[in-house]
Every structure is written in C-alpha cells, then in structure tokens.
Design a protein around this motif. Structure first.
Motif, short mmCIF file in Angstrom:
data_model
loop_
_atom_site.label_atom_id
_atom_site.label_comp_id
_atom_site.label_asym_id
_atom_site.label_seq_id
_atom_site.Cartn_x
_atom_site.Cartn_y
_atom_site.Cartn_z
N GLN A 211 -36.36 66.11 -7.70
CA GLN A 211 -34.95 65.82 -7.99
C GLN A 211 -34.17 65.55 -6.70
N ILE A 212 -34.44 66.36 -5.67
CA ILE A 212 -33.73 66.18 -4.40
C ILE A 212 -34.10 64.85 -3.76
N LEU A 213 -35.40 64.57 -3.73
CA LEU A 213 -35.85 63.34 -3.08
C LEU A 213 -35.42 62.09 -3.85
N SER A 214 -35.35 62.19 -5.19
CA SER A 214 -35.01 61.01 -6.00
C SER A 214 -33.56 60.56 -5.77
N ARG A 215 -32.73 61.41 -5.19
CA ARG A 215 -31.34 61.02 -4.90
C ARG A 215 -31.28 59.91 -3.86
N LEU A 216 -32.35 59.79 -3.08
CA LEU A 216 -32.39 58.76 -2.04
C LEU A 216 -32.79 57.40 -2.61
N ALA A 217 -33.21 57.36 -3.87
CA ALA A 217 -33.69 56.11 -4.48
C ALA A 217 -32.51 55.27 -4.95
N ASN A 218 -31.94 54.47 -4.03
CA ASN A 218 -30.77 53.65 -4.35
C ASN A 218 -31.02 52.16 -4.20
N SER A 219 -32.29 51.78 -3.97
CA SER A 219 -32.67 50.37 -3.89
C SER A 219 -34.16 50.28 -4.20
N ALA A 220 -34.66 49.06 -4.37
CA ALA A 220 -36.08 48.90 -4.67
C ALA A 220 -36.94 49.44 -3.52
N ARG A 221 -36.56 49.08 -2.29
CA ARG A 221 -37.36 49.56 -1.16
C ARG A 221 -37.26 51.07 -1.02
N ASN A 222 -36.06 51.62 -1.09
CA ASN A 222 -35.89 53.06 -0.93
C ASN A 222 -36.58 53.84 -2.05
N THR A 223 -36.57 53.26 -3.25
CA THR A 223 -37.26 53.92 -4.36
C THR A 223 -38.75 54.01 -4.08
N GLN A 224 -39.32 52.93 -3.55
CA GLN A 224 -40.74 52.96 -3.20
C GLN A 224 -41.01 53.92 -2.05
N LEU A 225 -40.09 53.97 -1.08
CA LEU A 225 -40.26 54.90 0.04
C LEU A 225 -40.17 56.35 -0.44
N VAL A 226 -39.28 56.63 -1.39
CA VAL A 226 -39.18 57.98 -1.95
C VAL A 226 -40.46 58.34 -2.70
N THR A 248 -42.72 61.02 -12.96
CA THR A 248 -41.34 61.28 -12.55
C THR A 248 -40.64 60.01 -12.07
N MET A 249 -41.34 59.22 -11.28
CA MET A 249 -40.71 58.05 -10.65
C MET A 249 -40.74 56.80 -11.52
N ARG A 250 -41.50 56.79 -12.59
CA ARG A 250 -41.63 55.58 -13.41
C ARG A 250 -40.29 55.09 -13.96
N PRO A 251 -39.42 55.95 -14.53
CA PRO A 251 -38.13 55.44 -15.02
C PRO A 251 -37.27 54.86 -13.90
N ILE A 252 -37.35 55.45 -12.72
CA ILE A 252 -36.53 54.97 -11.60
C ILE A 252 -37.04 53.63 -11.09
N THR A 253 -38.37 53.51 -10.94
CA THR A 253 -38.93 52.24 -10.47
C THR A 253 -38.70 51.13 -11.50
N LEU A 337 -44.08 48.79 2.53
CA LEU A 337 -42.80 49.16 1.93
C LEU A 337 -41.64 48.88 2.87
N TYR A 338 -41.82 49.22 4.14
CA TYR A 338 -40.74 49.05 5.10
C TYR A 338 -40.44 47.57 5.35
N SER A 339 -41.51 46.75 5.39
CA SER A 339 -41.33 45.32 5.66
C SER A 339 -40.92 44.54 4.42
N ARG A 340 -40.98 45.16 3.24
CA ARG A 340 -40.66 44.52 1.97
C ARG A 340 -41.54 43.29 1.75
N ARG A 341 -42.83 43.42 2.11
CA ARG A 341 -43.76 42.32 1.95
C ARG A 341 -44.96 42.75 1.11
N ASP A 342 -45.54 41.79 0.42
CA ASP A 342 -46.78 42.01 -0.32
C ASP A 342 -47.60 40.74 -0.24
N PHE A 343 -48.89 40.86 -0.62
CA PHE A 343 -49.73 39.66 -0.67
C PHE A 343 -50.76 39.81 -1.78
#
Length: 675
Positions: A211-226, A248-253, A337-343
């Motif tokens: 619950q504490i850590l999920s408060r930081l999930a305010n964007s797609a990147r931050n959600t993945q970082l959390v 836990t994180m599935r609804p947020i993602t 996650l930090y670079s916001r890149r995938d391949f």
C-alpha cells in the motif's frame, strides 16, 4: 612317593588334559561365522569391505578369542585382526567374481558374489532423472526413478532385485536423507519461513508494504518501477513474491495501460532471481545443503593441501560476485523501465496496450492463482511494520548468529578468547584483511543452527504481533502458520529426493566418473563455469524446476571441477575462485532455464498472478532472458579467463546491456492524458 601313586597322578593329569582338549575341540567345532559385504556391485575398480562375525552354534556373537583364527579367502590363507567382535577383510574388485571364505578350523565355507560394472553406468541415474523430467514434466517422479536405478545397479541388477531396489529407495536412501541433523535443520528452517510468509500476509503486514509503495505509482513508468521495487522488497520467497506482486499491481498497471506481458515479465524476473541470491530466503536452505554435502564428499578424498576449509555460507557469499545472470536480470529490467524502451515482442505488446487499451492478448490463463493464504483477514487494517519487523528479526538474527557461532568455533580452534587478533594463525601467519577476517569467521559459523534460531525468532515475533493486536486469534494464527508450512511442502519434497539422489551418486562414484571424463577430454577448469551454466539452463528448461536442477547438478559438478583443478595443477587459491564461480552458475543457469521454460512453476504462476496469456508471457520474456544470458556467458568466459575483477566486470556488463537497449529498443510513450 611310590610308583603306583606316580602312575595314578600321571593318569589323572592326562585325563584332565584330554577332557579339556576335547572341550576346546568341541568348542571350535561349534564356532561358525557370518560374512557381510559392504557392496553387492561395484562400478570400476573399487574396494569392497567384508565384515566377518564369529558366532556360536546358537548364533551368539563371540567377542573374545583365545588365539587368532585362520581363514582361507579367495584361495589364500589369511590371518585377520579381530577387533570389537568382528574381522574386517578388504578386497579390491576389478571384475565380477566369487569370493569364498573358509574357516580353517572347521572347514565351513561361504561364498559371496560381487558383480563388476563399467564406470559409465554411474552416470545413468542422473541422466535418467533428466530424461524422465523431459518426458513426464515432473521432477519428483524423475528423481525417484534415478534413485531407483542407482539402487538397482548397486544391488547387482537382476530381475529378482527389482522390488528390493524399490524398497531400498525408501528404507535406505530417503531414510538416510532424513536421518541427518543438517537436513532436518534445513527442512525446519524452510517451514518456518513459509509460516512467517503466510502470517505476515494474512495479518495485513505485506499488504501494508504494498500500500505504501503503490502511492508512488502515478505514471506508467513509475508504476512499473514500483512493481520492480516490490519484487525486490518481497525477497524471501519466490512464490509469495509472484502471487502478491502480480495480484496487487495488476489493477494499477491496467489503469496505466501497461500490458499484462510486461507485468508478468517484471513479476517473473524479480521472484526467482532475487530469492536465489538473497541470503535469507526459502531457497538458502536448499542451496547451503547442496553445497555442504558436496564439500563434505570432496574432503573425504581430497589430498593434503586440497581440503576445502570454508563453510557452506561462506562459499555462498563468496560466489555472489559471479552470480551474473540473476543480478544482471534485475538490473536489465531497471534499465528498460528507466529508459522507457522495449524491443521485440514486448515492444509490440506495450504499444498495443498503450494505443488500444488492450492490456492482454488472447485468452487469459485458465483458472485463478490460489492466493487465499496471502489475503489479509482485515482489509482495513494494513500495517507495514507487521511484515517488516519479523523479516528484520530473521535477517538480524541470521547475522548475529553467524558471527556468534563463527567466533565460538574460531575460539575453540585457536584455543584463545581473542579470536579477532589471532586469525592470522589460520591464514598461514599472514595478517588477513578485515573482509577476509569476516569471511573466515563466517566460514566457521554453524549456518544450520543460525538459520533455525533466526527463523524461530522471526516466527514467534510474527505470531506475537498478530495476536497482540487482535488481528487474528491464536488459533487462526496457528492455522495460517500451518497453511504456510503446506506451501513449502513441494520444494521440501524435491529437496528430500535430491539428497537421496546425491547419496546414490556418491555410492556409485558418479563424481569420480565425471572428473575422469573431464580429464580425458582435457577440459580446462577455467571453462567449466560456462559449460555448467549452459548445462544447468538446459536441465532447468527441460524440467521447469530450478530446485530440481540444483539437486541434480550440484553433487555432480562441484566434485568434478575440484578434481579438474587439481589435475590441471591450478593453485588451490585460484581453484577455489573457480569453485565459487561454478557454485554460482549452477544457480544462475537454473534461474535462466526456469525463465525460458513454459513448464516452469514460477513462469506459470507469474502468468496466473498477472492475468496474462501464458504463451504470450513466455514469448515476450524469452528475448530479454536470452539477452541477459548472452552477456552473462561472456562475463563467465572471456572476462573471467582474462582475469578482470568483479567490480570491473559488472560495470562493463551493465554498459553492454544499456547499449543493447539504446540500439535495439524503441521508446514506449506514456498513455495519452496520463503523461
């Protein structure tokens, strides 16, 4: 004295002597013997010990003899030393033969048949275990079959020995695996950790951390970082990590249009890799047990100067610098996650989710992951410290216990109370560095006792916190603890069968065969880490089990690499570095193969917990796992052979992974309206 009296006295003496002689002769005639061979079959040129017990006609063991008894053994007269009620005779066997024992005073004979088999048979049980894992996709049955084959070989084969060999699996090998204090300690520790995980999940402590850590999930990147950070925080059990983080994180993602494939990848790559290298987890007991058993076997036959004097915990800690795949897998994910890149397929999955909102491709996995043991009983009472405190008790208890038992063992060995100042006496008189001193103390620590102490204290702490706050009654808390015990039953069973297979391999001399094979092909010990990594990956991919892979390979590879280092005339200190490296790559290769395998339990659980199509999870994760594995193999081969230190190897490897992401990866934007 007249002649008649002398004659009578002489006759009397003669009669007494005759009666005594007759009694002694009768006693000799009544003596018999029983012969028991230590082995019915041998692999290669081996020695067999025969125990000869002298018994009376009634079957009573004779423990004292007036004079040595003469035997004819294999057509040779032999005088054996009688000690503690038995004779021991050692015969060198290099072919199938009958050995006849004859007690010369009675001419009673008994014959024993010893069968001789070529050395390559010793590898068959391990190979059969791997083959059955490929065919049946089930680890316990596969290992059981390997144990059975080994027992059958040692019984001399034969149709009549089939049933006895099956029974030997239970009454000899599994029983011996349990009749070991160290093994029991590992089982109890693993169960205690399982109990802690279940309690801190149901008392809301784990949900409080989330619950504490999920408060930081305010964007797609931050959600993945959390999500990534949560995977690191729940380090002590891969199953708990997967189920808690995924669900836990599935609804947020989903809210931030992050594909289920990406969520499953993050969950999968922060479960086993983290649990494998953390020093207080449900994995550590199995790892230490396998390492310690291998070291004990090595020291039984190692020549002077080649004994391994470090404990399992010290070896594990020293090996962490070579754990390239698990560590780089976690760091590679952070780079992505930090670079916001995938391949590759993952990029397509992420762009689909961002642009269309379709977070899952195809049908979701059938069924739901069973998370009942991880659900908090009070949804509105989620306190993070109810999880953190018991876990910290386990961690700190382990550290304190290792130092305490290590210092105590060192004090007894050095015969001094000032251990810290006298460790140079154990280091060839050279004053060791501080890091080396710590390593020496940890190497002498009793890790099994330490883990028991720490896990028990952590379990008691979790119970007291739960009951004192009236989150659950004592009875329900105990029920949660028992539920936790049940969750670790499958890996404990794998571990039990693994110990039994290791004992079979030791009896067959499998390690010696592999060592000699490596010598015959002139394989340098420096290249064994790479070969071991690839072999472990193949086995783990085939079986879908990291634990099963460790169980099969540790008893085989560690003795083989030590023998190869001796034969290659590598200095013991340098050989120990290779030993650390091989210790780590068995684990690393197991985790890599597990990541790529569609039948892996953690891969399947990651799909279930994330609500992701299982095949899509495997397909999208595979390129990432192969990328990290390629860099890891390079680190284990070229960089290691060249001799680069770990603090240079890791930055170079991280730089290579960053370059791959920059060159191959494509930017994945934030969802529209949420950037």
């Amino acid at each position: 004295m007249d002649m008649k009296k002398l004659t009578r006295m002489f006759v009397l003496i003669l009669a007494i002597w005759g009666i005594n002689y007759s009694a002694q002769a009768q006693k000799k005639e009544e003596l018999g013997f029983r012969v028991k061979a230590s082995k019915q079959a041998v692999i290669g040129a081996k020695k067999v010990n025969f125990t000869i017990k002298v018994v009376t006609k009634e079957g009573k063991l004779v423990t004292k003899l007036d004079k040595p008894l003469s035997f004819t053994i294999a057509q040779k007269d032999t005088m054996l030393t009688f000690k503690e009620g038995v004779f021991v005779y050692t015969a060198k066997i290099d072919k199938s033969q009958d050995i006849t024992f004859t007690y010369n005073d009675t001419h009673v004979s008994t014959t024993h048949r010893v069968k001789f088999f070529p050395t390559w048979l010793s590898i068959l049980p391990a190979l059969l275990a791997i083959a059955f894992a490929l065919i049946f996709r089930e680890v316990i049955v596969s290992i059981f079959t390997g144990i059975f084959l080994g027992a059958w070989i040692l019984s001399g084969f034969g149709i009549g020995n089939l049933i006895p060999a099956v029974l030997t699996v239970l009454d000899t090998y599994l029983l011996k695996a349990l009749n070991n204090g160290s093994h029991i300690s590992i089982i109890l520790f693993t169960m205690a950790i399982g109990g802690i995980v279940a309690i801190v999940s149901q008392n809301g402590g784990m949900a409080g951390v989330v619950q504490i850590l999920s408060r930081l999930a305010n964007s797609a990147r931050n959600t993945q970082l959390v999500t990534w950070l949560l995977g690191l925080a729940i380090f002590f059990d891969d199953y708990a990590n997967t189920l808690i983080v995924g669900n836990t994180m599935r609804p947020i993602t989903d809210r931030f249009r992050i594909s289920r494939e990406k969520l499953a990848y993050i969950v999968d790559s922060t479960s086993a890799p983290v649990a494998a290298v953390a020093f207080v987890t449900t994995w550590i007991g199995a790892e230490l047990s396998q390492i310690q058993d291998a070291v004990t076997g090595i020291n039984k036959t190692a020549p002077k100067g080649w004994l391994i004097n470090e404990g399992a915990y010290s070896i594990f800690l020293q090996s962490l610098e070579f754990s390239f795949y698990p560590i780089l897998a976690v760091l590679f994910m952070l780079i992505l996650l930090y670079s916001r890149r995938d391949f590759g397929p993952m990029y397509k999955a992420e762009m689909r989710a961002r642009q269309t909102g379709e977070v899952n491709k195809g049908e979701a996995p059938a069924g739901e992951a069973d998370t009942s043991e991880f659900e908090p009983v009070k949804k509105d009472y989620l306190k993070w410290y109810n999880a953190l405190i018991p876990i910290m008790v386990v961690i700190l208890g382990t550290i304190v216990g290792l130092v305490y038992t290590g210092m105590d063992a060192a004090a007894q060995k050095l015969h001094t109370s000032d251990v810290w100042m006298n460790l140079a006496r154990l280091n060839d008189g050279v004053e060791p560095s501080f890091i080396r001193k710590v390593g020496m103390v940890l190497g002498m620590a009793d890790s099994y006792v330490t883990l028991l102490w720490a896990s028990l204290l952590g379990l008691i702490t979790a119970i007291l916190l739960t009951v004192s706050q009236r989150i659950m009654s004592l009875q329900k808390t105990m029920d949660a603890m028992v539920m936790g015990f049940k969750t670790v039953l499958p890996p404990v069973l794998i571990l039990l069968f693994a110990w039994a297979l290791a004992k079979v391999n030791a009896d067959l001399g499998t390690g010696d065969y592999l060592s000699n094979f490596l010598l015959d092909v002139k394989m340098s010990a420096y290249w064994l880490p790479v070969i071991t990594f690839i072999l472990a990956a193949i086995v783990a991919f085939s079986t879908g089990s990291s634990w099963g892979t460790m169980a099969i390979l540790y008893p085989l590879i560690l003795p083989a690499v030590w023998t190869a280092a001796q034969s290659g005339k590598i200095p013991p200190a340098e050989a120990m570095t290779i030993f650390y490296h091989v210790t780590s790559v068995v684990l690393a290769g197991s985790v890599f193969g597990d990541h790529c395998s569609p039948i892996s339990d953690t891969t399947i659980l990651s799909s279930l917990a994330s609500g992701c199509n299982h095949i899509e999870h495997v397909r999208t994760q595979l390129p990432y796992a192969l990328t990290v594995a390629s860099v890891s193999i390079l680190a284990s081969s070229v960089f290691f052979v060249v001799g680069l230190p770990w603090y240079i190897v890791y930055p170079v490897c991280i730089g290579m992974l960053i370059a791959v992401v920059k060159l191959v990866g494509k930017p994945v934007p934030e969802p529209e309206g949420m950037a």
